[in-house]
Design a protein around this motif. Sequence first.
Motif: not given
Length: 129
Positions: A12-14, A31-37, A44-49
Motif C-alpha cells: 500500500s502507499s503507507n 515484517d512490515f515497512l512503514d513508508l508514512r514518513k 520509498r522504492m529504495n527502502k522497499f528494495e
Amino acid sequence: MEYERFIGWDISSNLVGVCVLDRSGTVKSFDFLDLRKIESEYERMNKFEDLVYNIIGNDPQTLNIVEDRLAGFSRGFTNAQTLMKLGAINFACSWVLSRDGVVRKLHPSTVKAMMKREGLFIPKGSDKK
C-alpha cells in the motif's frame, strides 16, 4: 519449478506487509515497512528494495505473491490521487520483486477469501491492516 518458499506482499502507499512461508506452509517470518514518513517516491522504492534483498537475497526458489492493483475499490470511497499513487507503488514494487524472482498476482477477493478461510478476516470499516 518447485519453490522452497512463498512470500506474500501486501503493498500500500503507507505500509508494506510481508509474510514468508516455507514449502509446507509454516510461517517463517513476517515484517512490515512503514513508508508514512518518507515523502520521496524514489526513497520509498529504495527502502522497499532494501527490504526485498534482506528477505529474499538472490534466491530463485522464491515465489512472490502480490495482491493485484486497484481491483477491489468501490466507486466514491477513494480519491483518484490515492488510487494513482497506490497503482504506481504496486507496479514499482512488483517490478523490483520480478527482477530476481517470480511474481504472481492475486485478485483482492481471492486474497480475502483465503484470509477468511484461515480465520484472518478483517471486518469492513476496521482500521486494521
